[in-house]
Design a protein around this motif. Structure first.
Motif, PDB file in Angstrom:
ATOM      1  N   GLY A 123     -16.736  -6.813 -16.137  1.00 50.92           N
ATOM      2  CA  GLY A 123     -16.866  -8.076 -16.869  1.00 50.92           C
ATOM      3  C   GLY A 123     -16.110  -9.259 -16.294  1.00 50.92           C
ATOM      4  N   LEU A 124     -15.153  -9.055 -15.400  1.00 54.39           N
ATOM      5  CA  LEU A 124     -14.473 -10.168 -14.710  1.00 54.39           C
ATOM      6  C   LEU A 124     -14.681  -9.995 -13.211  1.00 54.39           C
ATOM      7  CD1 LEU A 124     -10.971 -10.538 -16.457  1.00 54.39           C
ATOM      8  CD2 LEU A 124     -13.154 -11.577 -17.087  1.00 54.39           C
ATOM      9  N   GLU A 125     -14.595 -11.115 -12.477  1.00 56.27           N
ATOM     10  CA  GLU A 125     -14.798 -11.100 -11.035  1.00 56.27           C
ATOM     11  C   GLU A 125     -13.775 -10.186 -10.339  1.00 56.27           C
ATOM     12  OE1 GLU A 125     -14.548 -13.602 -13.036  1.00 56.27           O
ATOM     13  OE2 GLU A 125     -16.317 -14.874 -12.794  1.00 56.27           O
ATOM     14  N   SER A 126     -14.140  -9.757  -9.110  1.00 58.93           N
ATOM     15  CA  SER A 126     -13.308  -8.804  -8.362  1.00 58.93           C
ATOM     16  C   SER A 126     -11.922  -9.360  -8.034  1.00 58.93           C
ATOM     17  CB  SER A 126     -14.024  -8.460  -7.042  1.00 58.93           C
ATOM     18  OG  SER A 126     -14.266  -9.639  -6.288  1.00 58.93           O
ATOM     19  N   SER A 127     -10.965  -8.454  -7.837  1.00 59.35           N
ATOM     20  CA  SER A 127      -9.671  -8.812  -7.244  1.00 59.35           C
ATOM     21  C   SER A 127      -9.944  -9.129  -5.773  1.00 59.35           C
ATOM     22  CB  SER A 127      -8.700  -7.624  -7.292  1.00 59.35           C
ATOM     23  OG  SER A 127      -8.717  -7.024  -8.567  1.00 59.35           O
ATOM     24  N   ILE A 128      -9.251 -10.123  -5.206  1.00 56.07           N
ATOM     25  CA  ILE A 128      -9.452 -10.445  -3.781  1.00 56.07           C
ATOM     26  C   ILE A 128      -8.122 -10.325  -3.042  1.00 56.07           C
ATOM     27  CG2 ILE A 128     -10.228 -12.158  -2.099  1.00 56.07           C
ATOM     28  CD1 ILE A 128     -11.926 -13.473  -4.196  1.00 56.07           C
ATOM     29  N   VAL A 129      -8.133  -9.492  -1.987  1.00 60.19           N
ATOM     30  CA  VAL A 129      -6.940  -9.310  -1.153  1.00 60.19           C
ATOM     31  C   VAL A 129      -7.257  -9.781   0.253  1.00 60.19           C
ATOM     32  CG1 VAL A 129      -5.391  -7.594  -0.111  1.00 60.19           C
ATOM     33  CG2 VAL A 129      -6.053  -7.372  -2.521  1.00 60.19           C
ATOM     34  N   SER A 130      -6.405 -10.621   0.827  1.00 63.73           N
ATOM     35  CA  SER A 130      -6.629 -11.009   2.220  1.00 63.73           C
ATOM     36  C   SER A 130      -5.689 -10.235   3.121  1.00 63.73           C
ATOM     37  CB  SER A 130      -6.498 -12.525   2.399  1.00 63.73           C
ATOM     38  OG  SER A 130      -5.229 -12.863   2.854  1.00 63.73           O
ATOM     39  N   LEU A 131      -6.273  -9.744   4.223  1.00 63.91           N
ATOM     40  CA  LEU A 131      -5.526  -8.967   5.214  1.00 63.91           C
ATOM     41  C   LEU A 131      -5.859  -9.552   6.579  1.00 63.91           C
ATOM     42  CD1 LEU A 131      -6.348  -5.471   3.702  1.00 63.91           C
ATOM     43  CD2 LEU A 131      -4.078  -6.496   3.767  1.00 63.91           C
ATOM     44  N   LEU A 132      -5.175 -10.632   6.913  1.00 67.97           N
ATOM     45  CA  LEU A 132      -5.512 -11.338   8.147  1.00 67.97           C
ATOM     46  C   LEU A 132      -4.378 -11.195   9.157  1.00 67.97           C
ATOM     47  CD1 LEU A 132      -7.188 -14.508   6.598  1.00 67.97           C
ATOM     48  CD2 LEU A 132      -8.300 -12.577   7.736  1.00 67.97           C
ATOM     49  N   PRO A 133      -4.725 -11.145  10.446  1.00 70.42           N
ATOM     50  CA  PRO A 133      -3.689 -10.955  11.457  1.00 70.42           C
ATOM     51  C   PRO A 133      -2.647 -12.077  11.409  1.00 70.42           C
ATOM     52  CG  PRO A 133      -5.873 -11.305  12.464  1.00 70.42           C
ATOM     53  CD  PRO A 133      -6.060 -11.272  10.988  1.00 70.42           C
ATOM     54  N   GLY A 134      -1.395 -11.710  11.559  1.00 68.44           N
ATOM     55  CA  GLY A 134      -0.315 -12.701  11.578  1.00 68.44           C
ATOM     56  C   GLY A 134       0.055 -13.210  10.204  1.00 68.44           C
ATOM     57  N   ASP A 135      -0.476 -12.616   9.155  1.00 70.20           N
ATOM     58  CA  ASP A 135      -0.167 -13.082   7.801  1.00 70.20           C
ATOM     59  C   ASP A 135       0.184 -11.867   6.922  1.00 70.20           C
ATOM     60  OD1 ASP A 135       0.127 -14.897   5.747  1.00 70.20           O
ATOM     61  OD2 ASP A 135      -1.980 -14.859   5.182  1.00 70.20           O
ATOM     62  N   SER A 136       0.947 -12.110   5.850  1.00 69.03           N
ATOM     63  CA  SER A 136       1.249 -10.998   4.931  1.00 69.03           C
ATOM     64  C   SER A 136       0.029 -10.726   4.072  1.00 69.03           C
ATOM     65  CB  SER A 136       2.391 -11.363   3.994  1.00 69.03           C
ATOM     66  OG  SER A 136       3.284 -12.227   4.598  1.00 69.03           O
ATOM     67  N   PRO A 137      -0.135  -9.481   3.579  1.00 69.22           N
ATOM     68  CA  PRO A 137      -1.233  -9.205   2.634  1.00 69.22           C
ATOM     69  C   PRO A 137      -1.066 -10.060   1.388  1.00 69.22           C
ATOM     70  CG  PRO A 137      -0.154  -7.160   3.341  1.00 69.22           C
ATOM     71  CD  PRO A 137       0.681  -8.284   3.867  1.00 69.22           C
ATOM     72  N   ARG A 138      -2.158 -10.652   0.937  1.00 70.31           N
ATOM     73  CA  ARG A 138      -2.084 -11.586  -0.198  1.00 70.31           C
ATOM     74  C   ARG A 138      -3.123 -11.253  -1.243  1.00 70.31           C
ATOM     75  NH1 ARG A 138       0.955 -15.977   1.070  1.00 70.31           N
ATOM     76  NH2 ARG A 138       1.486 -15.932   3.277  1.00 70.31           N
ATOM     77  N   LEU A 139      -2.716 -11.414  -2.506  1.00 71.35           N
ATOM     78  CA  LEU A 139      -3.672 -11.301  -3.608  1.00 71.35           C
ATOM     79  C   LEU A 139      -4.183 -12.714  -3.884  1.00 71.35           C
ATOM     80  CD1 LEU A 139      -4.975  -9.448  -5.744  1.00 71.35           C
ATOM     81  CD2 LEU A 139      -3.041  -9.958  -7.229  1.00 71.35           C
ATOM     82  N   LEU A 140      -5.451 -12.983  -3.519  1.00 76.12           N
ATOM     83  CA  LEU A 140      -5.990 -14.344  -3.664  1.00 76.12           C
ATOM     84  C   LEU A 140      -6.584 -14.575  -5.048  1.00 76.12           C
ATOM     85  CD1 LEU A 140      -7.816 -14.876  -0.233  1.00 76.12           C
ATOM     86  CD2 LEU A 140      -5.481 -15.495  -0.872  1.00 76.12           C
ATOM     87  N   ARG A 141      -7.025 -13.488  -5.692  1.00 73.05           N
ATOM     88  CA  ARG A 141      -7.576 -13.639  -7.057  1.00 73.05           C
ATOM     89  C   ARG A 141      -7.278 -12.376  -7.849  1.00 73.05           C
ATOM     90  NH1 ARG A 141     -13.882 -14.893  -7.631  1.00 73.05           N
ATOM     91  NH2 ARG A 141     -14.118 -12.697  -7.071  1.00 73.05           N
ATOM     92  N   HIS A 142      -6.791 -12.545  -9.051  1.00 72.65           N
ATOM     93  CA  HIS A 142      -6.542 -11.394  -9.929  1.00 72.65           C
ATOM     94  C   HIS A 142      -7.867 -10.857 -10.449  1.00 72.65           C
ATOM     95  CE1 HIS A 142      -2.172 -11.566 -10.368  1.00 72.65           C
ATOM     96  NE2 HIS A 142      -2.292 -12.876 -10.294  1.00 72.65           N
TER      97      HIS A 142
END
Ligand code: AMP
Ligand code: MG
Length: 339
Positions: free
Chosen positions: A193-212
């Motif tokens: 019922g709610l949009e997906s969680s979004i995690v970014s895993l990009l080189p040279g950057d820390s893992p980030r939660l972009l959307r809950h």
């Protein structure tokens, strides 16, 4: 009494011809027809376990452009590519970091999107000009069957007009696009019922939660064995504008009950397990975060259709299990920007 209204002599020049048979959405369960629709570069609304998506062939620039056009979504807002299974991820991502593999193994199919470095052949209209691509394998059985039959990636942002309420049933989609001939694949009500969680895993950057999302931060960190940063950092994560998921009716949330409004028949209520008797219509979504999330958008659609003066939403507890719900509520309640 005889009907004797005079016949019109000529149609007024400003009347646009409107053929209801060709400009109404249609709802189907015919998977082959839906695959055909996508192969011929057209749009299809499809169910997923999060919300209904407005799907198009992610390799077809014209089809992708139709998504932005119908949603009225700014082209600076990238789209998520939906895949039938994790083995297709390497057709889109130039590199799959070990942490991404861990999350894919644990969470796909499911309500998790990963932002990874994009291959050069991924359309830049999909990534909004960025060198990263967002990927997800949905868990909904009808979505999986469609993706398997289609055989490649589908962009599928929520099937609503930009900034309005995300749809969690075929009927919500039909209401959003009542004047277009959109084909809608019916898969029943969305379970998450709610949009997906979004995690970014990009080189040279820390893992980030972009959307809950309903797959919570603590669970994701436990799977990763690592903390997730919460701020976007250098990642451009649009689609985060303050007013979003919003009904047309003025909507606000409360922790302190606005008692006098309980007597107002033109006020609607969304309760979080502690309903008070009210004269206006009310939906109790329960004090359970999963049940609440599954019902939130349907409740907003329902109350928004009643032409009320105001919708009041009881705020859920301030705990991690409610993070995704709080985030959607804060955007749904944002007042419209003055023109
Ligand atoms: P949705 O509107 O639910 O399809 O989600 C799309 C959202 O995913 C966007 O608004 C961004 O926040 C995020 N997103 C998609 N692609 C990317 C990307 N390449 N880089 C960063 N965020 C992305
Ligand atoms: Mg959306």
């Amino acid at each position: 009494m005889p009907y004797n209204r005079p016949l019109p002599t000529a149609a007024p020049l400003n009347v646009i011809s409107h053929d209801p048979l060709t400009t109404m959405p249609s709802i189907t369960t015919d998977l082959d027809r839906c695959v055909q629709q996508l192969r011929s570069g057209n749009l299809l609304a499809m169910p997923t376990e999060t919300v209904y998506g407005l799907a198009a062939d992610a390799r077809n620039g014209e089809a992708v452009a139709k998504v932005f056009q119908l949603k009225q979504r700014p082209d600076s807002n990238p789209l998520i590519v939906h895949l039938a299974d994790a083995s297709q991820a390497s057709n889109w991502a130039s590199h799959i970091p070990a942490q991404a593999q861990v999350l894919m193994d644990a969470c796909w199919p499911g309500p998790l999107t990963l932002v990874l470095p994009a291959r050069d052949d991924v359309l830049r209209s999909v990534t909004a000009g960025q060198d990263s691509v967002a990927l997800r394998v949905p868990a909904h059985p009808v979505a999986r069957a469609l993706l398997q039959a289609f055989g490649d990636g589908l962009v599928a942002p929520s099937a609503n007009r930009y900034m309005s309420i995300s749809p969690t049933s075929a009927a919500h989609v039909a209401r959003q696009f009542a004047e277009s001939a959109l084909l809608i694949l019916d898969g029943g009500a969305c379970q998450v019922g709610l949009e997906s969680s979004i995690v970014s895993l990009l080189p040279g950057d820390s893992p980030r939660l972009l959307r809950h999302g309903m797959l919570g931060q603590a669970r994701l960190e436990q799977i990763l064995g690592q903390a997730l940063e919460n701020r976007p950092g250098s990642v451009r994560a649009p689609g985060q504008c303050r007013r979003h998921y919003a009904p047309g009716t003025p909507t606000s949330s409360f922790s302190e009950l606005p008692r006098p409004q309980l007597d107002d028949p033109d006020c609607g209520w969304i309760w979080c397990g502690q309903a008070h008797p009210s004269r206006g219509p009310a939906v109790d979504l329960s004090g359970d975060p999963e049940r609440y999330a599954a019902g939130l958008y349907a409740a907003l659609y329902q109350l928004d259709a009643l032409a009320l003066r105001h919708i009041h939403i009881q705020l859920p507890p301030q705990s991690a299990a409610w993070a995704a719900v709080h985030e959607r509520l804060s955007r749904a309640c944002e007042p419209a920007a003055p023109y």
